[in-house]
Design an enzyme around this catalytic site. Structure first.
Site, PDB file in Angstrom:
ATOM      1  N   ARG A   1       0.826  -1.195   0.000  1.00  0.00           N
ATOM      2  CA  ARG A   1       0.000   0.000   0.000  1.00  0.00           C
ATOM      3  C   ARG A   1       0.874   1.265   0.000  1.00  0.00           C
ATOM      4  O   ARG A   1       0.579   2.250  -0.661  1.00  0.00           O
ATOM      5  CB  ARG A   1      -0.853  -0.025   1.277  1.00  0.00           C
ATOM      6  CG  ARG A   1      -2.287   0.319   1.096  1.00  0.00           C
ATOM      7  CD  ARG A   1      -3.046   0.153   2.390  1.00  0.00           C
ATOM      8  NE  ARG A   1      -3.937  -0.985   2.386  1.00  0.00           N
ATOM      9  CZ  ARG A   1      -5.032  -1.093   1.643  1.00  0.00           C
ATOM     10  NH1 ARG A   1      -5.402  -0.128   0.848  1.00  0.00           N
ATOM     11  NH2 ARG A   1      -5.785  -2.165   1.703  1.00  0.00           N
TER      12      ARG A   1
ATOM     13  N   ARG B   1      -9.809   2.949  -2.908  1.00  0.00           N
ATOM     14  CA  ARG B   1      -8.624   2.451  -2.208  1.00  0.00           C
ATOM     15  C   ARG B   1      -8.528   3.120  -0.846  1.00  0.00           C
ATOM     16  O   ARG B   1      -8.814   4.316  -0.718  1.00  0.00           O
ATOM     17  CB  ARG B   1      -7.330   2.783  -2.981  1.00  0.00           C
ATOM     18  CG  ARG B   1      -7.231   2.199  -4.356  1.00  0.00           C
ATOM     19  CD  ARG B   1      -7.244   0.690  -4.389  1.00  0.00           C
ATOM     20  NE  ARG B   1      -6.170   0.084  -3.620  1.00  0.00           N
ATOM     21  CZ  ARG B   1      -6.117  -1.219  -3.321  1.00  0.00           C
ATOM     22  NH1 ARG B   1      -7.079  -2.027  -3.697  1.00  0.00           N
ATOM     23  NH2 ARG B   1      -5.110  -1.695  -2.631  1.00  0.00           N
TER      24      ARG B   1
ATOM     25  N   LEU C   1      -6.356   4.770   1.876  1.00  0.00           N
ATOM     26  CA  LEU C   1      -5.088   5.514   1.757  1.00  0.00           C
ATOM     27  C   LEU C   1      -4.283   5.426   3.053  1.00  0.00           C
ATOM     28  O   LEU C   1      -4.851   5.387   4.144  1.00  0.00           O
ATOM     29  CB  LEU C   1      -5.404   6.970   1.411  1.00  0.00           C
ATOM     30  CG  LEU C   1      -6.111   7.127   0.054  1.00  0.00           C
ATOM     31  CD1 LEU C   1      -6.770   8.484  -0.057  1.00  0.00           C
ATOM     32  CD2 LEU C   1      -5.130   6.883  -1.089  1.00  0.00           C
TER      33      LEU C   1
ATOM     34  N   HIS D   1     -18.837  10.777   0.166  1.00  0.00           N
ATOM     35  CA  HIS D   1     -19.242   9.448   0.621  1.00  0.00           C
ATOM     36  C   HIS D   1     -20.762   9.350   0.570  1.00  0.00           C
ATOM     37  O   HIS D   1     -21.456  10.267   1.019  1.00  0.00           O
ATOM     38  CB  HIS D   1     -18.739   9.213   2.051  1.00  0.00           C
ATOM     39  CG  HIS D   1     -19.097   7.858   2.562  1.00  0.00           C
ATOM     40  ND1 HIS D   1     -18.445   6.713   2.157  1.00  0.00           N
ATOM     41  CD2 HIS D   1     -20.078   7.444   3.409  1.00  0.00           C
ATOM     42  CE1 HIS D   1     -19.002   5.668   2.740  1.00  0.00           C
ATOM     43  NE2 HIS D   1     -19.996   6.080   3.505  1.00  0.00           N
TER      44      HIS D   1
ATOM     45  N   THR E   1      -9.290  12.203   6.656  1.00  0.00           N
ATOM     46  CA  THR E   1      -8.321  11.945   7.723  1.00  0.00           C
ATOM     47  C   THR E   1      -7.882  10.483   7.581  1.00  0.00           C
ATOM     48  O   THR E   1      -8.416   9.753   6.752  1.00  0.00           O
ATOM     49  CB  THR E   1      -8.947  12.170   9.120  1.00  0.00           C
ATOM     50  OG1 THR E   1     -10.076  11.304   9.241  1.00  0.00           O
ATOM     51  CG2 THR E   1      -9.375  13.616   9.299  1.00  0.00           C
TER      52      THR E   1
END
Ligand code: GRF
Length: 205
Positions: A58, A84, A86, A102, A134
């Site tokens: 990642r 993905r 983060l 979202h 965040t």
């Protein structure tokens, strides 16, 4: 002033940003055949793919993604259906200028399948949230929310479509506020200088 948009699929939110006249400079996808890349190209935008499958970790993927983003030196990085998770280092690098949309009224229903989960929970209102990103998934100071009713005969698909229409309204509005430097965060709560509404309620369709 410019926006780099990260997508994984359809790209309808990205298209809404373009339709609103926002200064999108590039579209980056982690999926080579994401439909949104073709839309970006048809608007003459720089597009590219950074395929997560090409990276061992990642951290490596996020570092390559950040390199690609930073070539455009954007004011804002907008996640628009970017599927993905983060890393904290990536999120820190873009602190204060990494924004997500979202499809739920956060903090309810973070994660996937939000519309089916909202129906299963029997909630009577649902919606979408634009927020600063965040390190915690689908979390962070809320910039704007749109609320729609949940109807007795809704399916996940009809509810998703009702919410998506509002996503296309609130995401451009939120990003314009960011570009205009109108957002102030105090104690995790976002305020808009000049008093624009941070809540949209739609009873249409
Ligand atoms: C939207 O519902 C967005 O809120 C979510 O993923 C979906 C992406 O749709 N994060 P699109 O690719 O913008 O059409």
């Amino acid at each position: 002033m410019s926006i780099v948009v990260l997508i994984s699929g359809r790209g309808s939110n990205m298209q809404a940003l373009l339709a609103a006249g926002l200064p999108v400079s590039a579209v980056i996808s982690n999926v080579a055949d994401a439909a949104g890349l073709a839309i970006g190209r048809s608007h003459g935008l720089a597009t590219c793919t950074v395929a997560h499958r090409d990276f061992a970790s990642r951290e490596d993927f996020d570092a390559a993604l950040a390199d690609e983003i930073d070539r455009h030196a954007p004011t804002v990085v907008a996640l628009a259906g970017f599927m993905r998770v983060l890393t904290p280092a990536f999120v820190r690098h873009y602190e204060g200028r990494l924004i997500n949309i979202h499809p739920s009224l956060l903090p309810s229903f973070p994660g996937l399948d939000t519309h089916a989960r909202a129906l299963a929970a029997g909630v009577k209102v649902h919606g979408c949230t634009v927020h600063f990103v965040t390190a915690q998934l689908d979390h962070g100071p809320i910039i704007i929310q749109a609320v729609v009713p949940v109807r007795p005969d809704d399916t996940a698909a009809t509810l998703a479509a009702r919410v998506l229409r509002q996503e296309h309204i609130v995401y451009p509005r939120a990003l314009q506020w960011v570009l205009d430097g109108r957002l102030v965060i105090g104690d995790g709560v976002v305020r808009v200088r000049g008093n624009d509404a941070q809540l949209v309620y739609s009873d249409r369709d």
